[in-house]
Design an enzyme around this catalytic site. Structure first.
Site, PDB file in Angstrom:
ATOM      1  N   ASP A 246       0.739  -1.571   0.064  1.00 23.36           N
ATOM      2  CA  ASP A 246       0.095   0.502   0.101  1.00 23.36           C
ATOM      3  C   ASP A 246       1.219   1.067  -0.353  1.00 23.36           C
ATOM      4  O   ASP A 246       1.899   1.130   0.609  1.00 23.36           O
ATOM      5  CB  ASP A 246      -0.499   0.304   1.327  1.00 23.36           C
ATOM      6  CG  ASP A 246      -2.239   0.866   1.614  1.00 23.36           C
ATOM      7  OD1 ASP A 246      -2.674   0.757   0.345  1.00 23.36           O
ATOM      8  OD2 ASP A 246      -1.860   1.372   2.392  1.00 23.36           O
ATOM      9  N   GLU A 288       1.540  -1.112  -5.088  1.00 23.96           N
ATOM     10  CA  GLU A 288       0.664   0.570  -5.231  1.00 23.96           C
ATOM     11  C   GLU A 288       0.901   1.759  -5.572  1.00 23.96           C
ATOM     12  O   GLU A 288       1.927   2.407  -4.697  1.00 23.96           O
ATOM     13  CB  GLU A 288      -0.374   1.036  -4.154  1.00 23.96           C
ATOM     14  CG  GLU A 288      -1.892   1.673  -4.102  1.00 23.96           C
ATOM     15  CD  GLU A 288      -2.069   2.126  -3.865  1.00 23.96           C
ATOM     16  OE1 GLU A 288      -3.115   3.182  -3.921  1.00 23.96           O
ATOM     17  OE2 GLU A 288      -1.963   2.765  -2.548  1.00 23.96           O
TER      18      GLU A 288
HETATM   19  C1  NOJ Z   1      -4.660   3.265  -0.626  1.00 28.76           C
HETATM   20  C2  NOJ Z   1      -5.516   2.695  -0.378  1.00 28.76           C
HETATM   21  O1  NOJ Z   1      -5.529   1.844  -1.627  1.00 28.76           O
HETATM   22  C3  NOJ Z   1      -6.851   3.014  -0.282  1.00 28.76           C
HETATM   23  O2  NOJ Z   1      -7.780   2.444   0.273  1.00 28.76           O
HETATM   24  C4  NOJ Z   1      -5.994   3.298   1.800  1.00 28.76           C
HETATM   25  O3  NOJ Z   1      -7.827   4.343   1.974  1.00 28.76           O
HETATM   26  C5  NOJ Z   1      -5.456   4.149   1.695  1.00 28.76           C
HETATM   27  N1  NOJ Z   1      -4.230   3.645   0.727  1.00 28.76           N
HETATM   28  C6  NOJ Z   1      -4.768   4.156   3.087  1.00 28.76           C
HETATM   29  O4  NOJ Z   1      -4.173   3.272   3.759  1.00 28.76           O
END
Ligand code: NOJ
Length: 588
Positions: A246, A288
């Site tokens: 993430d 991500e």
């Molecule tokens: C990215 C995630 O995809 C999202 O859903 C989340 O709110 C944020 N990171 C914070 O972890």
């Protein structure tokens, strides 16, 4: 007398040992060889040894998938019951959204304990049974690794705020004064007030890139890095095959905080990958990171020594622009801009995920075109940059357009990631706040609560209205209908799996002779496929050449094509698509 070794025997052995040694080093070091050496080795015989280069990944939230104990919330035992469904669909790996204990203020992305399973989803035993049953079916499990921040309720933060002398204090990022730019760099505008907030217990401001209840961890502190490694090691021991990492660009900001003009510590990514591979050689880290093409190799590593995979957010945005406007050029350009990556690296392509469709990299004009087409109401838009709807609702539940989009997804250069329920054409519930709109319970049957739970009330409303009502759209009905979207998706996945060139090969964007038709040609190990997609709702005629192709075998319609004067003429219906194999229908 010195014995002269029998060279004809020893040389091959030495060569073999050197090779095995190289392979061992390759796995153990996370490809710390020079980029050139690694790429050479990979292109010779390693490329198709990486399972993640050609996989179908299915993204789901345990809580929203299937409830087994009637408490209204999905759980690991329910998910285990549905593994045969996922296996039949052709899924290679499941990506689990966060399932650790959490106050749930960001639907689990606010972790309160990295080493446990949220009790509401089951026990550690239920988790182990799930992983085991997935493994039996050859399905790998990838989990979200949310280590940029914790929940404010995490024990570490609770200790950190109590005393400056606590060892945990320096695990977070503090400031005595409110930094001038405390409003710069918010991820959730409209739902977030600042990136620095006052903590009443410590009397200091703490940094949080995301919501106020998600304090960032301080990766300049080696103890935090060590803890992240322990978390990785712990879950690998539980049978996990990889991590969806993430918020990657924010983790590697050193020092953190927008005002400090942070540098990005890409070495962190190589280190964390090496650590993970020291525990499991074929682990994958899927990042991500919504970055521009010039940044890609910093994340993948020039020789593929960084994180192995990244979501291709860049292509995704131009893909949505192409779907909305019918204008293909920016999308083609984005494909070309992200084409060159190391052999061991891979893109993850997707249409929808659990967040909003992020259109932040389009021009304002382009973004407005997508808004107008796919999310015209203010309530459909989010954070000034995106759309909080499912694919089917954006495409007006138009089967032809949905097929075009999914056929395209499965033919993009990389690994395909699909979102639970999209194989049925599930809709969204805009009454739910922010991104929860696209996280409604899976629709299994036409029974009460879509067969998701036997409880009177599901933890989150099931869609029971309009075209996407669970009574119309559910697994049971679509399983028995050979013309359903589910049946079509299953066939599409099978077709994709018969075309490994897509994940492994080199590709060229063809000049199809029609501005509305995208043509991609993939080649790998002497085998080749050609795939066409018509982005217009009107029929189109193409005219193109394919070097070395004597015949194109139609993989869908039994309508093979021979060239006329060296060129192929293929007509496509509105939103039509065609998959061809070059020269051999069933390749050897
Ligand atoms: C990215 C995630 O995809 C999202 O859903 C989340 O709110 C944020 N990171 C914070 O972890």
């Amino acid at each position: 007398m010195t014995k002269i070794p029998n060279l004809s025997f020893t040389m091959p052995v030495i060569m073999l040992c050197t090779r095995s040694f190289m392979l061992l080093i390759t796995f153990l070091t996370g490809f710390s060889m020079s980029g050139l050496a690694q790429d050479k080795l990979a292109s010779v015989d390693l490329k198709n040894h990486f399972w993640y280069k050609n996989a179908v990944i299915y993204n789901l939230e345990v809580s929203a998938f299937k409830d087994s104990d009637g408490d209204g919330r999905g759980d690991f035992t329910g998910l285990t019951q549905k593994l045969d469904y996922l296996s039949a669909l052709g899924v290679d790996a499941i990506w689990l959204a966060p399932f650790q204990p959490s106050p749930g203020q960001d639907d689990g992305y606010d972790v309160a304990d990295f080493y446990a399973v949220d009790k509401r989803l089951g026990t550690g035993g239920d988790f182990a049974e799930f992983v085991n049953q997935a493994q039996i079916r050859g399905i790998r499990v990838i989990m979200d690794l949310v280590i940029n921040h914790t929940s404010t309720q995490h024990q570490w933060f609770q200790e950190a705020r109590k005393s400056k002398t606590s060892k945990y204090h320096d695990w977070y990022i503090w400031s005595d004064k409110l930094p001038k730019d405390y409003k710069v760099g918010m991820v959730f505008p409209g739902y977030q007030e600042a990136v620095w907030s006052m903590d009443s217990v410590s009397g200091q401001y703490y940094y949080h890139r995301f919501y106020q209840f998600q304090p960032d961890l301080n990766y300049a502190n080696p103890e935090v890095v060590r803890e992240a490694q322990k978390i990785i090691g712990f879950w690998l021991n539980q049978g996990i095959s990889g991590f969806r990492l993430d918020a990657v660009p924010f983790i590697i900001e050193i020092p953190k905080g927008p005002g400090n003009n942070p540098k990005l510590d890409y070495k962190f990514l190589t280190d964390i990958r090496q650590f993970a591979q020291s525990r499991k050689a074929d682990v994958v880290i899927l990042g991500e990171a919504n970055v521009v093409p010039e940044e890609n190799l910093n994340y993948f590593g020039k020789g593929g020594e960084g994180i192995q995979m990244m979501f291709n957010f860049y292509v995704n945005q131009f893909l949505f622009y192409a779907l909305a406007s019918g204008k293909l050029e920016p999308f083609k350009k984005a494909l070309v801009e992200t084409q060159i990556i190391p052999d061991a690296s891979q893109w993850a392509h997707f249409l929808r995920n659990h967040d909003e469709v992020d259109l932040g990299r389009l021009t304002e004009k382009q973004r407005n075109e997508v808004f107008e087409k796919f999310g015209p109401d203010k309530n459909m838009q989010l954070y000034d940059r995106g759309i909080r709807r499912r694919l089917s609702t954006m495409l007006g539940n138009d089967r032809k357009h949905i097929e075009l989009a999914y056929s395209l997804l499965f033919s993009l250069p990389g690994t395909a990631v699909i979102r639970y329920g999209d194989e049925l054409g599930m809709g969204d519930d805009l009454r739910l706040q922010e991104r929860i709109s696209v996280r409604t319970p899976m629709q299994w049957t036409s029974d009460k609560n879509a067969g998701f739970t036997t409880a009177d009330t599901a933890f989150r409303p099931v869609i029971d209205f309009g075209e996407h009502d669970y009574k119309k759209i559910n697994v049971a009905a679509q399983t028995r209908d050979s013309s359903s979207l589910l049946s079509w998706t299953t066939t599409l996945i099978r077709m994709r799996k018969a075309c490994p060139e897509i994940g492994l090969g080199d590709y060229t964007v063809l000049d199809t002779g029609s501005p509305d038709v995208l043509g991609l040609r993939y080649e790998h190990n002497g085998k080749s496929v050609v795939i066409l997609h018509n982005f217009s709702d009107q029929p189109q005629q193409t005219n193109f050449s394919v070097k070395g192709a004597d015949i194109l075998y139609d993989l869908i319609n039994n309508d093979d094509k021979k060239p006329v004067a060296g060129k192929y003429n293929v007509s496509l219906k509105g939103y039509g698509y065609q998959w061809f194999r070059v020269n051999q229908l069933i390749p050897n």
